[in-house]
Design an enzyme around this catalytic site. Structure first.
Site, PDB file in Angstrom:
ATOM      1  N   LYS A 132       0.951  -1.266  -0.136  1.00  0.00           N
ATOM      2  CA  LYS A 132       0.122  -0.099  -0.106  1.00  0.00           C
ATOM      3  C   LYS A 132       0.981   1.467  -0.038  1.00  0.00           C
ATOM      4  CE  LYS A 132      -4.555   0.897   0.296  1.00  0.00           C
ATOM      5  NZ  LYS A 132      -5.570   0.081  -0.213  1.00  0.00           N
ATOM      6  N   LEU A 137     -26.483   3.000  -2.644  1.00  0.00           N
ATOM      7  CA  LEU A 137     -26.974   2.672  -4.161  1.00  0.00           C
ATOM      8  C   LEU A 137     -25.937   3.321  -5.193  1.00  0.00           C
ATOM      9  CD1 LEU A 137     -30.778   2.946  -3.581  1.00  0.00           C
ATOM     10  CD2 LEU A 137     -29.520   0.899  -3.972  1.00  0.00           C
ATOM     11  N   ASP A 187     -30.293   5.527   0.520  1.00  0.00           N
ATOM     12  CA  ASP A 187     -29.143   6.254  -0.118  1.00  0.00           C
ATOM     13  C   ASP A 187     -29.391   7.787   0.187  1.00  0.00           C
ATOM     14  OD1 ASP A 187     -27.052   7.634  -1.931  1.00  0.00           O
ATOM     15  OD2 ASP A 187     -26.634   5.549  -2.534  1.00  0.00           O
TER      16      ASP A 187
HETATM   17  P1  NAD Z   1     -19.995   4.861  -4.567  1.00  0.00           P
HETATM   18  O1  NAD Z   1     -19.433   6.072  -3.826  1.00  0.00           O
HETATM   19  O2  NAD Z   1     -20.104   4.718  -5.765  1.00  0.00           O
HETATM   20  O3  NAD Z   1     -21.275   4.448  -3.628  1.00  0.00           O
HETATM   21  C1  NAD Z   1     -21.496   4.816  -2.401  1.00  0.00           C
HETATM   22  C2  NAD Z   1     -22.864   5.137  -2.489  1.00  0.00           C
HETATM   23  O4  NAD Z   1     -23.420   5.063  -0.714  1.00  0.00           O
HETATM   24  C3  NAD Z   1     -23.377   6.545  -2.710  1.00  0.00           C
HETATM   25  O5  NAD Z   1     -24.394   6.287  -3.818  1.00  0.00           O
HETATM   26  C4  NAD Z   1     -23.586   7.472  -1.674  1.00  0.00           C
HETATM   27  O6  NAD Z   1     -24.550   8.422  -1.974  1.00  0.00           O
HETATM   28  C5  NAD Z   1     -24.066   6.228  -0.564  1.00  0.00           C
HETATM   29  N1  NAD Z   1     -24.096   6.831   0.659  1.00  0.00           N
HETATM   30  C6  NAD Z   1     -22.910   7.548   1.053  1.00  0.00           C
HETATM   31  N2  NAD Z   1     -23.236   7.597   2.683  1.00  0.00           N
HETATM   32  C7  NAD Z   1     -24.321   7.227   2.692  1.00  0.00           C
HETATM   33  C8  NAD Z   1     -25.386   7.124   4.036  1.00  0.00           C
HETATM   34  N3  NAD Z   1     -24.914   7.531   5.277  1.00  0.00           N
HETATM   35  N4  NAD Z   1     -26.351   6.328   3.817  1.00  0.00           N
HETATM   36  C9  NAD Z   1     -26.678   5.803   2.710  1.00  0.00           C
HETATM   37  N5  NAD Z   1     -25.885   5.838   1.669  1.00  0.00           N
HETATM   38  C10 NAD Z   1     -24.925   6.454   1.526  1.00  0.00           C
HETATM   39  O7  NAD Z   1     -19.020   3.713  -3.900  1.00  0.00           O
HETATM   40  P2  NAD Z   1     -19.034   2.282  -4.530  1.00  0.00           P
HETATM   41  O8  NAD Z   1     -17.744   2.100  -5.615  1.00  0.00           O
HETATM   42  O9  NAD Z   1     -20.316   1.804  -5.035  1.00  0.00           O
HETATM   43  O10 NAD Z   1     -18.472   1.471  -3.262  1.00  0.00           O
HETATM   44  C11 NAD Z   1     -19.234   1.181  -2.109  1.00  0.00           C
HETATM   45  C12 NAD Z   1     -18.482   0.650  -1.088  1.00  0.00           C
HETATM   46  O11 NAD Z   1     -17.919  -0.581  -1.720  1.00  0.00           O
HETATM   47  C13 NAD Z   1     -17.306   1.577  -0.577  1.00  0.00           C
HETATM   48  O12 NAD Z   1     -17.247   1.198   0.808  1.00  0.00           O
HETATM   49  C14 NAD Z   1     -16.145   1.007  -1.150  1.00  0.00           C
HETATM   50  O13 NAD Z   1     -14.948   1.320  -0.700  1.00  0.00           O
HETATM   51  C15 NAD Z   1     -16.272  -0.401  -1.206  1.00  0.00           C
HETATM   52  N6  NAD Z   1     -15.743  -1.118  -2.213  1.00  0.00           N
HETATM   53  C16 NAD Z   1     -15.975  -0.934  -3.568  1.00  0.00           C
HETATM   54  C17 NAD Z   1     -15.179  -1.440  -4.589  1.00  0.00           C
HETATM   55  C18 NAD Z   1     -15.525  -1.044  -6.107  1.00  0.00           C
HETATM   56  O14 NAD Z   1     -15.073  -1.659  -7.189  1.00  0.00           O
HETATM   57  N7  NAD Z   1     -16.041   0.012  -6.438  1.00  0.00           N
HETATM   58  C19 NAD Z   1     -14.235  -2.537  -4.310  1.00  0.00           C
HETATM   59  C20 NAD Z   1     -14.152  -2.716  -3.157  1.00  0.00           C
HETATM   60  C21 NAD Z   1     -14.886  -1.956  -1.932  1.00  0.00           C
END
Ligand code: NAD
Length: 380
Positions: free
Chosen positions: A90, A191, A213
């Site tokens: 990292k 979402l 969301d």
């Molecule tokens: P994203 O930012 O596209 O989506 C997050 C969603 O959560 C958004 O729609 C946001 O409005 C909503 N949100 C934020 N705070 C909130 C709350 N208090 N209550 C309800 N909704 C809320 O992120 P993502 O890429 O969809 O990732 C989602 C999670 O998965 C994150 O924790 C990320 O670290 C993890 N993750 C993502 C990936 C990836 O490939 N995108 C891989 C591993 C882990």
């Protein structure tokens, strides 16, 4: 005089003690661009270290060092669980992502990554974007996760969502003895890129969802989607998502959502979602077990994105990525069964499985180095 000398020696060893679980920690300093960064390589038994680069205005060096040491160790486990032939690494850049970014800073970072000769591959993480790494990639080929136009594999949320769905199937298998997604009620927090895809797929299977969301347009979009499926969507406000009478809670937004405030609210039988670091502490994992709530270790169920970036180094292939992502189902199921058999938390069971993978590989080929890599390894 001698006291001063001794105490400074103690401090030097304190730093070495702190990094004693890690193979290598590199402090990077580039006066001209203002780059101050730390790269930590935890373990390269399985292959060169892989892990994203965070940018954050850390308060002090200790905070940055603790973060990079913790996160790089986590990557060793994640890579072992995903079976991707990479080790754990990292990087952290000390700075404000809103004000301190320049193309030159990321080029300087790329030079430091290059200086490791292929022992460390990196890409985006919190506070950094794909665009930042387009600059870094001009200085080193050891960058992953850039846009498709620059040779990357594109949106990682597709395999991540696929992996989460596999993990939910394994959860249903453990809970209900059948791995269908239908006939089960889910509560989804978030979402976004991952959560929306998971929600869509569950609706296609006719599932009933509770969703929340903070972004209203995503909520409206999933309600519209529900109209075209056999499934249903009930929208709930904010923290009410924790207390829904659903079977499975799917956190896809925030870390630390299993904490003192939420733990007594959960009425679900399982938690299985993509958010990173869902347990606020190890002890919260134990409390879930005591409550009889099955927990899908986050670093395994969300490893589809990692599988995709790791695959880039063999020439990105979406079909291969999705095939490999399917294995998440059996890994999660194995974790559940070993936790049950040994009466330990699923997180402990997962960690033990990963430690064994590294230990067994180490007996055969204990140390990765670019100069001793096998001939079939085309990564450099
Ligand atoms: P994203 O930012 O596209 O989506 C997050 C969603 O959560 C958004 O729609 C946001 O409005 C909503 N949100 C934020 N705070 C909130 C709350 N208090 N209550 C309800 N909704 C809320 O992120 P993502 O890429 O969809 O990732 C989602 C999670 O998965 C994150 O924790 C990320 O670290 C993890 N993750 C993502 C990936 C990836 O490939 N995108 C891989 C591993 C882990």
């Amino acid at each position: 005089m001698s006291i001063l000398k001794e105490s400074s020696i103690d401090q030097d060893f304190a730093l070495l003690d702190k990094i004693s679980e890690h193979e290598q920690v590199v402090f990077c300093n580039d006066k001209n661009t203002g780059l101050r960064a730390i790269i930590a390589i935890h373990n390269t038994t399985l292959g060169p270290a892989l892990g994203g680069c965070r940018m954050q205005p850390y308060k002090n060096l200790d905070e940055a060092l603790n973060d990079v040491l913790r996160l790089s160790k986590g990557m060793s486990y994640k890579c072992a669980a995903a079976d991707v032939d990479f080790g754990g690494g990292k990087a952290v850049i000390i700075g404000d992502p809103l004000t301190d970014k320049t193309p030159e800073l990321f080029r300087a970072f790329g030079q430091f990554v290059d200086s490791l000769g292929g022992r460390f591959y990196t890409g985006t993480d919190m506070g950094t974007t794909m665009d930042d790494f387009i600059h870094a990639k001009k200085e080193t080929k050891h960058i992953v996760g850039v846009p498709e136009a620059f040779g990357g594999s594109g949106d990682s949320s597709i395999p991540t969502a696929a992996g989460v769905l596999g993990g939910i199937r394994a959860t249903n298998q453990m809970l209900f003895g059948k791995d269908d997604l239908s006939g089960v009620t889910y509560a989804i927090q978030g979402l976004g890129k991952v959560g929306f895809k998971v929600a869509e797929a569950l609706l296609e299977e006719g599932a009933n969802l509770y969703v929340t969301d903070i972004n209203e347009s995503s909520v409206m979009k999933i309600q519209e989607k529900a109209q075209t499926t056999r499934g249903s969507v009930t929208v709930v406000e904010g923290n009410d998502i924790y207390s829904q009478e659903a079977d499975v809670f799917i956190p896809c937004a925030l870390g630390g959502i299993v904490n003192d405030d939420t733990i007594d609210k959960f009425k679900v039988k399982a938690i299985a979602g993509s958010a990173n670091n869902q347990l606020l502490s190890e002890q919260h994992g134990e409390r879930l077990t005591q409550k009889g709530i099955l927990f899908a270790p986050d670093y395994i169920i969300n490893s589809g994105g990692l599988i995709q970036v790791a695959d880039e180094l063999y020439g990105a292939n979406k079909e291969r990525v999705l095939l490999k992502t399917k294995e998440i189902y059996s890994v999660i199921l194995r974790v559940y069964k070993e936790a049950e058999l040994n009466q330990i938390t699923t997180m402990n069971a997962a960690n033990k499985i990963c430690e064994k993978v590294i230990e067994n590989r180490g007996k055969r080929n204990s140390f990765y180095s670019p100069s001793t890599k096998p001939k079939w390894d085309i990564r450099n």
